[in-house]
Design a protein around this motif. Structure first.
Motif, PDB file in Angstrom:
ATOM      1  N   TYR A 253      -7.454   4.349   2.740  1.00  0.00           N
ATOM      2  CA  TYR A 253      -7.189   3.775   4.113  1.00  0.00           C
ATOM      3  C   TYR A 253      -8.638   2.323   3.751  1.00  0.00           C
ATOM      4  CZ  TYR A 253      -5.156   7.794   5.636  1.00  0.00           C
ATOM      5  OH  TYR A 253      -4.496   9.200   5.771  1.00  0.00           O
ATOM      6  N   CYS A 254      -9.228   1.796   2.857  1.00  0.00           N
ATOM      7  CA  CYS A 254      -9.793   0.512   3.124  1.00  0.00           C
ATOM      8  C   CYS A 254      -9.353  -0.808   1.558  1.00  0.00           C
ATOM      9  CB  CYS A 254     -11.574   1.212   2.250  1.00  0.00           C
ATOM     10  SG  CYS A 254     -12.401   1.660   3.610  1.00  0.00           S
ATOM     11  N   GLY A 255      -9.706  -1.420   1.695  1.00  0.00           N
ATOM     12  CA  GLY A 255      -8.555  -2.785   0.404  1.00  0.00           C
ATOM     13  C   GLY A 255      -9.321  -3.156   0.057  1.00  0.00           C
ATOM     14  N   SER A 256      -9.206  -3.164  -1.280  1.00  0.00           N
ATOM     15  CA  SER A 256      -9.740  -3.472  -2.629  1.00  0.00           C
ATOM     16  C   SER A 256      -8.381  -4.654  -3.332  1.00  0.00           C
ATOM     17  CB  SER A 256      -9.652  -2.777  -3.670  1.00  0.00           C
ATOM     18  OG  SER A 256      -8.295  -1.730  -3.873  1.00  0.00           O
TER      19      SER A 256
ATOM     20  N   LYS B  21      -4.382  -9.839  -5.878  1.00  0.00           N
ATOM     21  CA  LYS B  21      -3.614  -8.823  -5.503  1.00  0.00           C
ATOM     22  C   LYS B  21      -3.727  -7.036  -4.907  1.00  0.00           C
ATOM     23  CE  LYS B  21       0.367 -11.557  -6.148  1.00  0.00           C
ATOM     24  NZ  LYS B  21       0.386 -12.326  -5.770  1.00  0.00           N
ATOM     25  N   LEU B  22      -3.652  -7.095  -3.560  1.00  0.00           N
ATOM     26  CA  LEU B  22      -4.152  -6.758  -2.588  1.00  0.00           C
ATOM     27  C   LEU B  22      -3.366  -4.912  -3.370  1.00  0.00           C
ATOM     28  CD1 LEU B  22      -4.087  -8.236   0.316  1.00  0.00           C
ATOM     29  CD2 LEU B  22      -5.999  -8.485  -1.188  1.00  0.00           C
ATOM     30  N   LEU B  23      -4.684  -3.761  -3.348  1.00  0.00           N
ATOM     31  CA  LEU B  23      -4.305  -2.408  -2.906  1.00  0.00           C
ATOM     32  C   LEU B  23      -4.971  -1.616  -1.726  1.00  0.00           C
ATOM     33  CD1 LEU B  23      -5.491  -2.221  -6.659  1.00  0.00           C
ATOM     34  CD2 LEU B  23      -3.478  -1.911  -5.847  1.00  0.00           C
ATOM     35  N   ASP B  24      -4.730  -0.418  -1.395  1.00  0.00           N
ATOM     36  CA  ASP B  24      -5.367   0.553  -0.450  1.00  0.00           C
ATOM     37  C   ASP B  24      -6.168   1.949  -1.617  1.00  0.00           C
ATOM     38  OD1 ASP B  24      -3.120   1.642  -1.954  1.00  0.00           O
ATOM     39  OD2 ASP B  24      -2.108   2.638   0.025  1.00  0.00           O
ATOM     40  N   ASP B  25      -7.168   1.720  -1.265  1.00  0.00           N
ATOM     41  CA  ASP B  25      -8.197   3.210  -2.360  1.00  0.00           C
ATOM     42  C   ASP B  25      -8.265   3.914  -1.421  1.00  0.00           C
ATOM     43  OD1 ASP B  25      -8.532   2.859  -5.455  1.00  0.00           O
ATOM     44  OD2 ASP B  25      -8.460   0.807  -4.476  1.00  0.00           O
ATOM     45  N   PRO B  26      -9.072   4.696  -1.702  1.00  0.00           N
ATOM     46  CA  PRO B  26     -10.017   5.793  -0.180  1.00  0.00           C
ATOM     47  C   PRO B  26     -10.974   5.088  -0.313  1.00  0.00           C
ATOM     48  CG  PRO B  26      -8.933   6.885  -2.243  1.00  0.00           C
ATOM     49  CD  PRO B  26      -9.018   5.588  -2.817  1.00  0.00           C
ATOM     50  N   CYS B  27     -11.819   5.442   0.967  1.00  0.00           N
ATOM     51  CA  CYS B  27     -13.094   3.994   1.433  1.00  0.00           C
ATOM     52  C   CYS B  27     -14.094   5.098   0.696  1.00  0.00           C
ATOM     53  CB  CYS B  27     -13.216   4.540   2.537  1.00  0.00           C
ATOM     54  SG  CYS B  27     -11.530   3.735   3.613  1.00  0.00           S
TER      55      CYS B  27
ATOM     56  N   PRO C  16       0.883  -1.368   0.245  1.00  0.00           N
ATOM     57  CA  PRO C  16       0.098  -0.454  -0.363  1.00  0.00           C
ATOM     58  C   PRO C  16       0.989   1.090  -0.325  1.00  0.00           C
ATOM     59  CG  PRO C  16       0.192  -1.156   2.085  1.00  0.00           C
ATOM     60  CD  PRO C  16       1.220  -1.861   0.826  1.00  0.00           C
ATOM     61  N   ASN C  17       0.431   2.250  -0.374  1.00  0.00           N
ATOM     62  CA  ASN C  17       1.253   3.853  -0.539  1.00  0.00           C
ATOM     63  C   ASN C  17       0.856   4.556  -0.781  1.00  0.00           C
ATOM     64  OD1 ASN C  17      -0.279   4.221  -2.769  1.00  0.00           O
ATOM     65  ND2 ASN C  17       0.998   3.533  -4.564  1.00  0.00           N
ATOM     66  N   ASN C  18      -0.779   4.734  -0.204  1.00  0.00           N
ATOM     67  CA  ASN C  18      -1.628   5.828   0.331  1.00  0.00           C
ATOM     68  C   ASN C  18      -1.265   6.812  -0.522  1.00  0.00           C
ATOM     69  OD1 ASN C  18      -3.291   7.548   1.523  1.00  0.00           O
ATOM     70  ND2 ASN C  18      -2.037   8.184   3.324  1.00  0.00           N
TER      71      ASN C  18
END
Length: 287
Positions: free
Chosen positions: A255-258, A264-270, A247-249
């Protein structure tokens, strides 16, 4: 206000005579499509009255986001269903359809159709109708839930995009939860789900939005750690493989997961609206 036609008045009056009889009433013994929708046997469908007023276009969008359609009471059974729900909620007027002159058609508590502006706000009813009332192997009549042997769980990819919080609520309403990846085997199931839903079958113009879906994890400490909706760390849950560099924000609020089509996982805006994947055990259903 303009009364639509004399026929609509007579139609509504006839229905008012019917309403005192058990012509069309909610059924407590039917399978549920969502916990917030009520099944009406005669109408052969599930219905939900949204009491919070909305404009005509916003009402359409809400029904679409729930995987249902906007109710237009085109026959006596649907009219009776609408009036039943309105009476129970003490609602006097709802949106129903739109005229060729781009005016909203409303329905009042007496069963009379009236004209209003599309930007006028009224409560409205969403309906969900299925071809069969038989439960599938996932314990639901929702054919979009598919059983996967790899995990012995059922999954549904929602193509109507939503933010993470609405996605979580939608999965719960259907008797499941946002999917949690617990192993490499389950990550492979996620890849298969995307393969079964190719990008050209998903609405939208941006390819990124067709290859990423919210699932059940997020950060409660601004990206320093990640936990599932079952309050486990990703490592405790059994899978923590992010895409390279994630995750790289990147947006400063991711702060929400996708998950991508690769598993493979990512971080995304909620608050970003994405596809989302619900998961349920086959026995998790209401009868």
């Amino acid at each position: 206000m303009y009364i639509f036609t004399t026929a609509s008045i007579l139609f509504g009056a006839a229905l008012l005579e019917i309403r005192g009889q058990p012509v069309n009433s909610p059924s407590d013994n039917s399978p549920r499509i969502r916990c917030d929708y009520t099944f009406f046997k005669d109408a052969q469908g599930w219905f939900k009255l949204h009491a919070r007023p909305a404009t005509w276009h916003d009402a359409q969008a809400v029904c679409h986001s729930e995987g249902s359609s906007f109710l237009y009471p085109a026959n006596e059974v649907l009219m009776d269903t609408a009036l039943h729900l309105m009476t129970d909620a003490s609602i006097s007027t709802i949106h129903t359809s739109m005229t060729v002159k781009l005016e909203s058609v409303t329905l009042n508590e007496e069963g009379v159709f009236l004209r209003a502006g599309l930007n006028d706000s009224f409560p409205f009813i969403c309906k969900y109708k299925v071809e069969s009332l038989l439960l599938n192997e996932c314990g639901t009549v929702d054919k979009d839930y598919q059983f996967y042997n790899g995990t012995a769980h059922c999954y549904k990819l929602h193509k109507n995009k939503a933010n993470w919080f609405k996605a979580e609520a939608a999965c719960k309403a259907e008797g499941g939860q946002l999917a949690i990846i617990n192993s490499q085997k389950e990550a492979a199931v996620i890849v298969d789900i995307f393969k079964n839903n190719p990008a050209d079958q998903i609405p939208g113009h941006f390819e990124f939005g067709k290859g990423v879906a919210f699932i059940g994890f997020r950060s409660l400490d601004e990206g320093h750690s990640w936990t599932t909706i079952n309050n486990e760390t990703l490592s405790e849950a059994g899978y923590a493989e992010f895409c390279p560099g994630e995750p790289n924000n990147a947006a400063g609020n991711e702060y929400c997961g996708s998950v991508r089509r690769t598993g493979k996982l990512l971080d995304d805006p909620c608050t970003r609206e994405l596809l989302f994947i619900c998961e349920k055990k086959p026995e998790e259903h209401d009868n």
